[in-house]
Design an enzyme around this catalytic site. Structure first.
Site, short mmCIF file in Angstrom:
data_model
loop_
_atom_site.label_atom_id
_atom_site.label_comp_id
_atom_site.label_asym_id
_atom_site.label_seq_id
_atom_site.Cartn_x
_atom_site.Cartn_y
_atom_site.Cartn_z
N HIS A 151 1.44 4.86 -2.43
CA HIS A 151 1.10 5.73 -3.55
C HIS A 151 2.40 6.38 -4.02
CE1 HIS A 151 -3.22 5.47 -2.52
NE2 HIS A 151 -2.75 5.32 -1.30
N GLU A 176 -11.07 3.48 6.02
CA GLU A 176 -10.01 4.36 6.54
C GLU A 176 -10.73 5.44 7.35
OE1 GLU A 176 -8.01 6.67 3.53
OE2 GLU A 176 -6.35 7.24 4.84
N HIS A 184 -9.48 1.11 -1.30
CA HIS A 184 -9.40 1.73 0.02
C HIS A 184 -10.81 1.68 0.62
CE1 HIS A 184 -5.60 3.27 -1.38
NE2 HIS A 184 -5.43 4.10 -0.36
N ASP A 194 2.00 4.02 2.81
CA ASP A 194 0.96 4.87 2.21
C ASP A 194 1.55 6.05 1.42
OD1 ASP A 194 -1.67 5.46 1.59
OD2 ASP A 194 -2.24 6.20 3.56
N ASP A 195 1.85 7.14 2.09
CA ASP A 195 2.43 8.35 1.46
C ASP A 195 3.59 8.83 2.34
OD1 ASP A 195 0.26 8.89 -0.67
OD2 ASP A 195 -0.88 8.69 1.19
N HIS A 228 0.87 -1.19 0.00
CA HIS A 228 0.00 0.00 0.00
C HIS A 228 0.89 1.23 0.00
CE1 HIS A 228 -3.74 2.15 1.89
NE2 HIS A 228 -3.04 2.97 1.11
N1 ADE Z 1 -4.44 8.79 -1.81
C1 ADE Z 1 -3.19 8.81 -1.32
N2 ADE Z 1 -3.19 8.43 -0.04
C2 ADE Z 1 -4.46 8.14 0.29
C3 ADE Z 1 -5.10 7.67 1.46
N3 ADE Z 1 -4.44 7.44 2.59
N4 ADE Z 1 -6.44 7.50 1.42
C4 ADE Z 1 -7.13 7.75 0.31
N5 ADE Z 1 -6.57 8.18 -0.81
C5 ADE Z 1 -5.25 8.36 -0.83
ZN ZN Z 2 -3.61 4.81 0.48
#
Ligand code: ADE
Ligand code: ZN
Length: 325
Positions: free
Chosen positions: A17, A198, A195, A276-277, A15
């Site tokens: 991006h 969350e 997703h 994630d990011d 997971h």
């Molecule tokens: N796009 C990038 N990170 C995300 C996240 N945590 N939740 C939803 N969309 C995303």
């Molecule tokens: Zn994500």
């Protein structure tokens, strides 16, 4: 447990991006290369702006940041920088999301984006020994029509992507909006994931399973509010790709000490750790493992189970999974 031990464990990241790995230094370098003026004085000012109150407050900044990505070389450099982080953290396999619409909406060709990402991933196999897959993700705040167009655009490149995902603003954008898009994507051979859970309710996880027929849930932490759903996820070994540092940054949990990942693991759920990011949330894979040791008291046995789950839940061939587990 010894925090360092986590660093030595081989892991898969499921997971991630790629646009979320854009570090402020690279953002500035690409802005300069492409003649773009950023609304920040320096990298410190960018980092100072990363104070999020929820998912949307992050997405606004994240989509703006992606504007510096213009050429295949930009996407290559972005992906390569992430892969070097993988090497440092002993992430030996990664399955990365990219959001085509973030780029096509501002006039960048689908092929330009894919070419750069795929080029770096191919080189990483040879030079770093890291294997990978690419997943294209639809933005759920945009229309079904836009997702359909994106799917059509992707079909000629199908061989280079393993699956489709669904991301962006969750609350108010239920999976049912994309049932037809996912049906068509599955028919074309894309593995479906989304997703869900969350910020959105457990009902969205039900919809992702029933209507989109996903084989993995990204995040899924709110499943714990629905005991029957938890039972199902555990019985089916449905993977949940959990992102601990992300969840704290976006206020899904107040602190890491409040996170439910180890509860879900101990209940028998197939949870995995992911970043994630990472450029926005304060750390890559090992920072997430370290946080769980330091703030949640994760044991060595739990860390090993999480690493094994990451291979079980990956799209690697069975024999390769087993070799890592
Ligand atoms: N796009 C990038 N990170 C995300 C996240 N945590 N939740 C939803 N969309 C995303
Ligand atoms: Zn994500």
């Amino acid at each position: 447990m010894d925090v360092k031990m986590n660093g030595n464990l081989p892991k898969a990241e499921l997971h991630l991006h790629i646009e979320g790995t854009l570090e402020p230094e690279l953002m500035f370098a690409l802005a300069e290369r492409n003649g773009i003026k950023l609304p920040y004085k320096d990298t410190e000012a960018i980092r100072a702006a990363y104070q999020f109150t929820n998912l949307q407050s992050f997405l606004d900044i994240y989509y703006a940041g992606a504007g510096v990505l213009q050429t295949s070389r930009d996407f290559y450099d972005l992906t390569w920088a992430y892969l070097e982080r993988c090497k440092a953290d002993n992430v030996v396999h990664t399955e990365i999301f990219f959001d085509p619409q973030t780029h096509t909406e501002r006039g960048i060709d689908f092929e330009t984006v894919l070419e750069g990402i795929d080029g770096a991933l191919s080189d990483a196999k040879e030079k770093l020994g890291i294997t990978s897959h690419i997943i294209m993700s639809f933005l759920r705040h945009l229309s079904e029509e836009s997702a359909m167009e994106t799917l059509e655009m992707a079909l000629p490149y199908k061989d280079r992507m393993i699956g489709v995902g669904l991301d962006s603003s969750e609350a108010g954008f239920p999976p049912e909006m994309f049932e037809r898009v996912f049906a068509k994507a599955r028919k074309a051979g894309f593995i479906p994931m989304a997703h869900a859970g969350e910020e959105g309710p457990p009902e969205y996880i039900h919809q992702a399973l029933e209507l989109l027929k996903v084989v993995r849930i990204d995040h899924g932490v709110r499943a714990i509010e629905d005991p029957k759903l938890m039972e199902r996820l555990i019985a089916e070994r449905m993977p949940l790709t959990v992102c601990p540092l992300s969840n704290v940054k976006l206020k899904v949990f107040e602190t890491l000490a409040d996170h439910n990942i180890l509860d879900m693991l101990d209940q028998g759920a197939c949870v995995t750790v992911n970043s994630d990011d990472p450029a926005y949330f304060g750390g890559y894979m090992n920072a997430n493992f370290e946080g769980l040791v330091n703030e949640l008291g994760m044991t060595e046995t739990q860390a090993r189970r999480l690493a094994a789950n990451s291979f079980e839940a990956s799209f690697l061939p069975e024999a390769e999974k087993k070799a890592w587990m």
